[in-house]
Each structure stands twice: as structure tokens, then as C-alpha cells.
Design an enzyme around this catalytic site. Structure first.
Site, PDB file in Angstrom:
ATOM      1  N   HIS A   1      -4.138   6.286   2.604  1.00 34.63           N
ATOM      2  CA  HIS A   1      -4.764   5.046   2.133  1.00 34.63           C
ATOM      3  C   HIS A   1      -4.238   3.817   2.881  1.00 34.63           C
ATOM      4  O   HIS A   1      -5.012   2.969   3.351  1.00 34.63           O
ATOM      5  CB  HIS A   1      -4.504   4.940   0.627  1.00 34.63           C
ATOM      6  CG  HIS A   1      -5.212   3.834  -0.080  1.00 34.63           C
ATOM      7  ND1 HIS A   1      -4.717   2.551  -0.138  1.00 34.63           N
ATOM      8  CD2 HIS A   1      -6.374   3.826  -0.791  1.00 34.63           C
ATOM      9  CE1 HIS A   1      -5.546   1.799  -0.861  1.00 34.63           C
ATOM     10  NE2 HIS A   1      -6.555   2.545  -1.264  1.00 34.63           N
TER      11      HIS A   1
ATOM     12  N   SER B   1     -10.999  -0.768  -2.322  1.00 33.47           N
ATOM     13  CA  SER B   1      -9.808  -0.690  -1.471  1.00 33.47           C
ATOM     14  C   SER B   1     -10.160  -0.905  -0.002  1.00 33.47           C
ATOM     15  O   SER B   1      -9.372  -1.459   0.753  1.00 33.47           O
ATOM     16  CB  SER B   1      -9.174   0.701  -1.568  1.00 33.47           C
ATOM     17  OG  SER B   1      -8.329   0.806  -2.669  1.00 33.47           O
TER      18      SER B   1
ATOM     19  N   ASP C   1       0.839  -1.202   0.000  1.00 31.31           N
ATOM     20  CA  ASP C   1       0.000   0.000   0.000  1.00 31.31           C
ATOM     21  C   ASP C   1       0.876   1.256   0.000  1.00 31.31           C
ATOM     22  O   ASP C   1       2.043   1.203  -0.400  1.00 31.31           O
ATOM     23  CB  ASP C   1      -0.942  -0.052   1.214  1.00 31.31           C
ATOM     24  CG  ASP C   1      -2.312   0.529   0.896  1.00 31.31           C
ATOM     25  OD1 ASP C   1      -2.360   1.718   0.541  1.00 31.31           O
ATOM     26  OD2 ASP C   1      -3.320  -0.178   1.020  1.00 31.31           O
TER      27      ASP C   1
END
Ligand SMILES: *[C@@H]1O[C@H](CO)[C@@H](O)[C@H](O)[C@H]1NC(C)=O
Ligand SMILES: *[C@@H]1O[C@H](CO)[C@@H](O)[C@H](O)[C@H]1NC(C)=O
Ligand SMILES: *[C@@H]1O[C@H](CO)[C@@H](O)[C@H](O)[C@H]1NC(C)=O
Ligand SMILES: *[C@@H]1O[C@H](CO)[C@@H](O)[C@H](O)[C@H]1NC(C)=O
Ligand SMILES: *[C@@H]1O[C@H](CO)[C@@H](O)[C@H](O)[C@H]1NC(C)=O
Ligand SMILES: *[C@@H]1O[C@H](CO)[C@@H](O)[C@H](O)[C@H]1NC(C)=O
Ligand SMILES: *[C@@H]1O[C@H](CO)[C@@H](O)[C@H](O)[C@H]1NC(C)=O
Ligand SMILES: *[C@@H]1O[C@H](CO)[C@@H](O)[C@H](O)[C@H]1NC(C)=O
Length: 765
Positions: free
Chosen positions: A217, A537, A163
């Protein structure tokens, strides 16, 4: 995969603006600038360097170490120094994902590399896209009780995430109650804080060696999968409660493979290579290529096969390219492909109209909004449908009604009008978003409502009595038990897979709409370290967490067995027995939901599993690509296609069943393994519309040993051929204690030629 939402629904004059603004505007769904996400191929460029991923035969010596690999890989590269000779040509030397490397080469140089003995194939390196307080409870996980505590909240299991990095000092990554990592862990941690929770952090992208997260994220996905308990989590006062990931007792290892929001394939492969070496148990990839990339053309799918062969379950996002059919990515059969659904939670806000009607909407910003009783005139103008009120003077003291769009310009306009005296903004969804509102952070008095409520509101605001069209905005904070849930929002990528039409993809549905999870501290606000965002996601790490819980209870289960457990126990109805719906509140299809909505507690005890070994996949790879493919994917020199049965996609021992929709009876065989009570008897129950004739043989399976395997066959034919593309049914094996359900998908596409391109080997261009 980055949202190209609802283009058709915007008037032409807005298109250039929209295209411009979507590049920067949609962190909630997709963190990647679509302009950088395309495969940058240009056949005319022969003299510029670009990154290629090159697969080669393994070095001669079977016990070659990393140095020997590197020397072997370097031997393929041009020896003469180039104009860019100062820059190291070899970016990565891979040993685990496959034998190969990433290097900077020109087309001409690649041609020379391709002539060397041992060369297999090359791919131009792509840049890929990135594709919770309440969700554990929504998924039936309650503190201190049942399966969650039985599984030790995932203790002893290592989840690896590829990630954007991690904000290591976030309270979600404290290690209270987490045991030290198992002895088999070989990884290392360079994060700002390493402990028993965060045991691994490495960077393969960006300049920050500590794998810090500038984007948010990676912090969000890591905390969703395995964040520890944090009391009082909220975003702008919304969603207050104790935050926890799905497996709060599991360990986290983060591989930073994105530089900012840009994730290069060569870095992703380097992260995958390291994760396999380090010894993770579950890999979580909230990253994807554009839908429809055939997995033989996808180095990540090839690399993930190595991970699965070593017992690592690889969980991937289905993509944010919905709602078009066939938009699913990460669809290789050895991956667990996750679609996104809504949760039964709303950040409630209401619009009370002067005519007494109440519209139930949502608002992410709830903090410091006093529920004043004042009502204001509503203003809607077709010419300023998207809130382009910046040069329009008479909005002060009014509540503006506008259609929502994914744009930073709209956000700036809203900020402007609210700053210049507007009393509030009600944003209604476009027809594509419809009922499944994607909350955005406006940090102000903005209420979001559905498309249907938008229609009602605009007609009220423009009615002949418009001078009396008044409204009051109220904020209700977090509401639970919202119906209907789950709903599949438009962005979640849909099946079928055109690459493997004989396997249902996506596999499973998990929460991915408006998910609250950890976030690096936002600038200007020290407290807001949680954020609400949406995307497949966000759905992916929910499944990675569930897989960790299962792995903690059943450490010896294969990746395919864990996948089977999750799929065959999933819910196809909501908790009042109604169907799962799509964004239009119509019944969702298997192409939207996969097998169903994840049910973690049931997944821990599935009774039977449909298992698959490397050998089974090898037979499938042989049927597609022959020995050349076997060498690339399976890398076991003692295996040849001659010794393996050639397995068609539909005949893989998959926990979902796909057959062609024909009048000719078609038979698939499946083998189930008893992982429930030692002695048990299961009876087949078929649920299918009348047009589908389904026969199961035998109809009863009796087990007397743990781990015993039984094979059955299922024959399907259809009466109504030509009427529909897809007919759904199900096969359920029922015992006293267990219900093992597989959807039956009869589709016109299955059994057809897959779109995988021949020849398998791409010679150097
Ligand atoms: C490819 O690159 C050349 C030279 O940089 C350029 O002139 C040409 O327009 C490019 N073609 C495409 C399709 O982008
Ligand atoms: C849940 O249990 C964990 C571990 O026992 C504890 O740290 C946490 O505070 C509990 N949370 C709540 C909301 O009770
Ligand atoms: C990351 O991106 C920045 C800005 O685009 C660039 O300067 C830097 O070299 C990149 N680092 C790596 C390791 O790719
Ligand atoms: C949000 O709004 C509040 C007041 O309305 C302001 O103090 C704060 O700085 C804003 N935050 C951001 C990130 O704009
Ligand atoms: C929301 O808040 C308003 C104002 O306080 C109240 O009248 C209304 O009943 C609340 N709605 C719900 C669903 O709680
Ligand atoms: C279940 O689904 C039905 C429609 O299929 C819907 O009417 C109902 O509200 C849903 N119930 C819940 C609890 O979401
Ligand atoms: C390679 O294949 C052979 C034959 O199927 C098998 O016995 C062996 O276990 C495999 N080796 C590995 C490392 O998987
Ligand atoms: C399925 O099993 C039956 C009975 O064992 C066998 O005759 C048939 O060839 C099998 N079909 C496939 C496709 O393997």
C-alpha cells in the site's frame, strides 16, 4: 470503512461466508481487517492495560526541549511498577501534534492520571484502516510541456506519507533528475535505499526499522504522489507505458505507521509528530477512522491542525464507506478530503456472443492470453450464482458466468474451476457496483463486466436456445479514451459531513479506481512490480502530488490557499461537457464529488484564492468548544476566545459555499485574495435552479494590487422548501483570464446543530 459491500444483495445463506471472507479478501480497497478496526472499548475492563492517548498542558518552561517534555509526560504515569513493568508504559511523547503522550494504562490508572494537574483529556487509542502510468496524462500533465515542467515536476517540495512503509529499491524511487533536499530538511532516512528522491524513512510500527513495505500500500501511494519516471510499467501486461507519479520531481519522506495492515493511532500520531519536526511540506494520509468520528474526538484531526498551523497541507482519504450519504471521514475543515473517481482507461476484454452481440468488459490479466477464435458454451446457474462450481462436474470446456463478490473463497473457486478445465469465467458486477468495475487480479481467463451486461449475459445463457449460447473471450489490452469518465464508484465515501454540516465534504474528486502504481515484487514474479488497486487511498496521493506541484511554483501559499486553488479550478463536467456520473451512470452530486474533479494545470493559476489562517480556524473552534477547545487545538497562550470573532462553519472563508435550505434569506461573507494579474476585474456569475434565489454583493470585484483582498456577501433563499434535501448551484468569479468557481450547496442539514458532543472534555472514564 472497510468495505461491507452490498450485504443486502447477497442471499442469506452466503452472509456468514461473506463476512468471514471480507476479512481477508479486499486488499484492493481496504487493507484492514475490519475485526481489528473497531474501537476496542469495554467499560467492564478495569484491570487490563490498553493504549491511551493523553493530552496534557505543555511543560511550564516555554523553551522545554524533548527531554523536558518526556520527563513531564512521565510524571503523569503511575510510579509503582506493575505486572507489566518490564514493558515501557510510555509509548510516545508528542511535542508537535499536541502536548501529550501515548501510554499503556488501566482504567483505574487513567483515573489517577486524570486527577493530576495539567491533565486535559484522554482518548482510547484506536486502530485505523488504510483506506499509475496513465493518470498524469488523464489529468492533463504532459511530459516536457507546460505546467508540469514549469513546476519542475514538483522540485524542492517534500511530500510526507504516513503509510505501510516503502519498497525503497523500486525503480519509481530512483533519483535521476531530482535535486538534493532543501537545507530546511531535518529528517533522516533508514530505508534500504536513500537518495534525493527518498529522503526520509522512519518506522513507528512493525519490527523493521528500515520502514520496508510488506503490504504494498505505501509503495503504491508513494509512487502515485511522487514516483519518478519508469518506462515499461505494467501489471500482467496491462497498462504498459511510462509510469510516473504526479510530482516526479518532489522528494518523498515515508513514516511507517502501520504494522502489516494494522495502523495504531498512537503510531500515526508519532509519525505526524516526526513529519512536522522534519519539515515536510505536504502530508498524505491514506488512512481513516470510521466515518462520522467527530473531529474533536479524533486525535489525528487535532494533530493535523498543528501541521496546518505550521504551513503543512494535510491531504486525507474520504474513506471507502460509500455510497451511503454521510459516510465521509477525515472531514475537519483544515483537512483536504479526497473522493475517488474512475479514469478514462480500460484494461479491455470482450465477450463476443454467438448472437453477434459484443460485451465490452475488462480483464486485469492480459499477459499471455492469445486471442483464440474458439468459442465455448456459456454456463450460468442461479444456484451457483457466485461461482460455487467446485463440486459440479460439467463445467469443463465452458465459460462460466457468475456474479462478482469480494471474497477470497470466490477467488479460490475460480482458480479451481479454471484449473479443472473451464474455458473462462465472466464475472458481472452486483447492483451496488453496477457500472464502476473494481478490477481484481485473478491471474487467469476472467473477464469482468457491468451489472447491466451481466443481466444480458445471464438471460442469453439461460435462454431456451441455451444449447447454442456460445461466446468467445478476447483481450484488447489497454484502451484509452473510455467513456464516460470520470465515474464515482460506490465505495468512495459520500457527504454530507454530519459533524460539520456547514462545510461541503469531501472536497475534491481524484482518480482512485483501478490505479496502476508501484508495488513490491510479487512472489513468484520478479517483473511484476506494478499493481492495479482501488480506493480513496489511491485518490489521496494524486492530490498530494498536485499540491506539491502548486507548492513548487508558489512556495509562500498557505495550505488553505493551495486547497482553494485546487477546489475552485476543478472540473464539474467531463471533456465532452457531460456531467460527472456515479456508479449507476446517474449525475453525481456534490456529496459524491466535492467541488469537482481535480484539474492540476488550472489549479496552478487560480486567479483568486479563499484563504484561511490559524486565527480564522481558532474563531471556529471557539464557537464550538470555547477556550478549552482553543487550548487543545491552537496552543497559543496569547489567544483567547474573547479576542476572536466566533465563526460558524458556514462562515469560514471556505472555497465552497454551504447554506441552509430555507425561505428566509441567509447571508455568508467571503474574502478573496488576488493571486493573479495585479490589475484585474472579476464579475460574479451565478448558476442555480429557479427555486434558489442568489444575490451577490458587490457583483464586480476590481483589484489593483497583488495580494489585495476583497470581501463580498452572498445571500440565498429558496422557494421550494420541503421538496428536496439538497439544491446545488454555483458562484463563479470570471475575469478575462480566470474562472474561479465555488459550488453553492443549499441543504436542509446546514445550519442545524452539529453532532459534536458536549462536553468537550472527556474526563477519565
Ligand atoms: C468486556 O470484558 C469482559 C471481561 O473481559 C467480558 O466478560 C465482557 O463480555 C466484555 N464486554 C463486551 C461488551 O465486550
Ligand atoms: C519525461 O521526462 C523525464 C524528465 O525529463 C524523462 O526522464 C522521462 O524519460 C520522460 N518520459 C517520457 C515518456 O518521455
Ligand atoms: C507487529 O505485529 C506483529 C505480529 O502481529 C507483532 O509480533 C509485533 O510485536 C508488532 N510490532 C509492533 C512494533 O507493534
Ligand atoms: C499466473 O499464471 C501463470 C500462468 O498462467 C503462472 O505461471 C504464474 O505463476 C501465476 N502467478 C501467480 C502469482 O499465481
Ligand atoms: C478487441 O479484440 C478483438 C480480437 O482481436 C477485436 O475483434 C476487437 O475489434 C477489439 N476491440 C477493440 C475495441 O479494439
Ligand atoms: C461525459 O458525460 C456524459 C454524461 O454525463 C457521457 O454521456 C459522456 O460519454 C461523457 N464523456 C466522456 C468523454 O467521458
Ligand atoms: C499567537 O497569537 C497571537 C495573537 O493572535 C499572534 O500575534 C501570534 O503570532 C500567535 N503565535 C503563533 C506562534 O502563532
Ligand atoms: C457580512 O458582511 C456584512 C457587511 O460587511 C456585515 O454587516 C455582516 O454582519 C457580515 N455577516 C457575517 C455573518 O459576518
Amino acid at each position: 470503512m472497510c468495505p461491507a459491500p452490498a450485504m443486502a444483495f447477497f442471499p442469506n445463506f452466503l452472509l456468514p461466508l461473506l463476512m468471514l471472507t471480507t476479512l481477508f479478501s479486499t486488499p484492493a480497497l481496504c487493507y484492514i481487517n475490519p475485526a481489528t478496526a473497531r474501537v476496542q472499548e469495554n467499560a467492564t475492563e478495569t484491570s487490563t492495560h490498553r493504549v491511551y492517548i493523553v493530552l496534557v498542558e505543555p511543560p511550564r518552561s516555554s523553551d522545554a526541549g524533548e527531554d523536558a517534555h518526556r520527563r513531564w509526560h512521565e510524571s503523569f504515569l503511575p510510579s509503582s511498577p506493575t505486572a507489566e513493568s518490564t514493558e515501557s508504559r510510555l509509548l510516545h511523547s508528542y511535542t508537535q501534534v499536541f502536548s501529550g503522550f501515548a501510554a499503556r494504562l488501566t482504567k483505574a490508572e487513567l483515573n489517577a492520571v486524570a486527577k493530576k494537574p495539567g491533565y486535559m483529556r484522554a482518548f482510547p487509542g484506536r486502530t485505523l484502516q488504510l483506506m499509475t502510468t496513465h493518470t498524469p496524462a488523464f489529468l492533463g500533465l504532459k511530459n516536457g510541456t507546460g505546467f508540469w515542467s514549469d513546476a519542475g515536476y514538483g522540485k524542492g517540495v517534500i511530500i510526507g506519507l504516513l503509510d505501510t512503509g516503502i519498497h525503497a529499491t523500486h525503480p519509481s524511487f530512483a533519483d535521476h533528475g531530482v535535486l538534493p533536499p532543501p537545507a530546511r530538511w531535518k529528517g533522516s532516512c533508514k530505508a534500504a535505499r536513500c537518495n534525493n528522491k527518498l529522503i526520509g524513512a522512519k518506522s513507528f510500527a512493525g519490527d523493521d526499522d528500515s520502514a520496508g513495505d510488506e503490504v504494498g500500500h505505501g509503495t503504491h501511494t508513494s509512487s502515485t504522489a511522487a514516483g519518478n519516471f519508469v518506462p515499461g510499467a505494467s501489471d500482467h501486461g496491462a497498462g504498459t507505458g511510462t509510469a510516473a507519479g504526479i510530482a516526479p520531481g518532489a522528494h518523498i519522506a515515508v513514516y511507517k505507521v502501520c504494522n502489516g495492515t494494522s495502523c495504531d493511532e498512537h503510531a500515526i500520531l508519532a509519525g505526524l509528530d516526526a513529519a512536522i519536526k522534519d519539515g515536510v511540506d505536504v502530508l498524505s494520509l491514506s488512512i481513516g477512522g470510521s466515518g462520522g468520528t467527530s473531529f474533536d474526538q479524533d486525535p489525528i484531526a487535532i494533530g493535523a491542525f498543528s501541521a496546518v498551523s505550521k504551513g503543512i497541507l494535510v491531504v486525507c482519504a474520504a474513506g471507502n464507506s460509500g455510497p451511503a450519504r454521510g459516510s465521509v471521514s477525515n472531514d475537519a475543515p483544515w483537512l483536504l478530503t479526497v473522493a475517488a473517481g474512475s479514469v478514462d482507461r480500460s484494461f479491455g476484454a470482450e465477450v463476443h456472443l454467438g448472437n453477434g452481440k459484443i460485451i465490452h468488459g475488462e480483464a486485469l490479466t492480459q499477459e499471455a492470453r492469445s486471442n483464440s477464435k474458439s468459442s465455448y458454451p456459456l454456463l450460468f446457474s442461479e444456484e451457483r450464482r457466485y461461482c460455487e462450481y467446485e463440486y459440479y462436474s460439467s463445467f469443463a470446456g465452458k465459460i462460466l458466468v457468475c456474479e462478482a463478490m469480494m471474497s477470497t473463497i470466490q477467488k479460490a473457486n475460480i482458480r479451481y474451476v479454471l484449473g479443472a478445465g473451464a474455458a473462462g469465467v465472466v464475472l458481472f458486477n452486483d447492483e451496488v457496483t453496477d457500472y464502476a468495475t473494481i478490477l481484481r487480479d485473478y491471474n487467469s481467463s476472467v473477464v469482468q463486466v457491468t451489472a447491466a451486461d451481466g443481466a444480458m449475459l445471464t438471460s442469453y445463457a439461460t435462454s431456451s436456445k441455451r444449447s447454442r449460447s456460445m461466446a468467445t473471450l478476447t483481450y484488447n489490452n489497454t484502451l484509452l479514451g473510455i467513456r464516460p469518465a470520470p465515474v464515482v464508484p460506490w465505495f468512495s465515501s459520500r457527504g454530507p459531513s454530519y459533524v460539520i454540516p456547514g462545510i461541503l465534504k469531501p472536497d475534491i474528486l481524484a482518480p482512485g479506481l483501478n490505479i496502476l502504481a508501484a508495488w513490491p515484487p510479487k512472489t513468484g514474479s520478479a517483473s511484476a512490480s506494478f499493481n492495479v488497486i482501488s480506493g480513496t487511498s489511491m485518490a489521496t496521493p494524486h492530490i498530494s502530488g498536485v499540491a506539491a506541484l502548486i507548492k513548487s511554483i508558489h512556495p509562500d501559499w498557505s495550505p488553505a490557499a493551495i486547497k482553494s486553488a485546487i477546489l475552485t479550478t476543478s472540473d464539474t463536467v467531463n471533456n465532452t461537457g457531460g456531467s460527472i456520473l456515479d456508479q449507476h451512470h446517474e449525475k453525481a452530486s456534490v456529496y459524491d464529488t466535492g467541488a469537482g474533479h481535480v484539474n492540476p494545470t488550472r489549479a496552478a493559476d487560480p486567479g483568486l484564492v479563499y484563504d484561511l489562517s490559524t486565527r480564522d480556524y481558532a474563531g471556529y473552534i471557539c464557537s464550538l468548544f470555547g477556550d478549552d477547545g482553543l487550548v487543545t487545538f491552537v496552543r497559543n497562550s496569547s489567544m483567547t476566545c474573547k479576542m476572536l470573532p466566533k465563526v460558524q462553519d458556514m462562515q469560514l472563508n471556505y472555497p465552497t459555499i454551504t447554506v441552509p435550505l430555507t425561505s428566509t434569506p441567509f447571508t455568508v461573507n467571503r474574502t478573496v485574495t488576488n493571486v493573479g494579474p495585479v490589475t484585474s476585474t472579476y464579475t460574479a456569475k451565478v448558476d442555480a435552479p429557479k427555486s434558489l434565489v442568489v444575490n451577490v454583493f458587490p457583483e464586480t470585484l476590481t483589484f489593483s494590487k497583488a495580494g489585495e483582498k476583497k470581501t463580498f456577501s452572498l445571500t440565498v433563499s429558496s422557494h421550494n422548501v420541503g421538496q428536496e434535501e439538497l439544491v446545488e448551484g454555483s458562484l463563479t468569479w470570471v475575469s478575462h483570464k480566470h474562472v474561479v468557481r465555488s459550488p453553492i450547496v443549499a441543504s436542509t442539514g446546514a445550519g442545524g446543530r452539529s453532532s459534536i458532543r458536549a462536553p468537550f472534555f472527556v474526563s477519565a472514564p
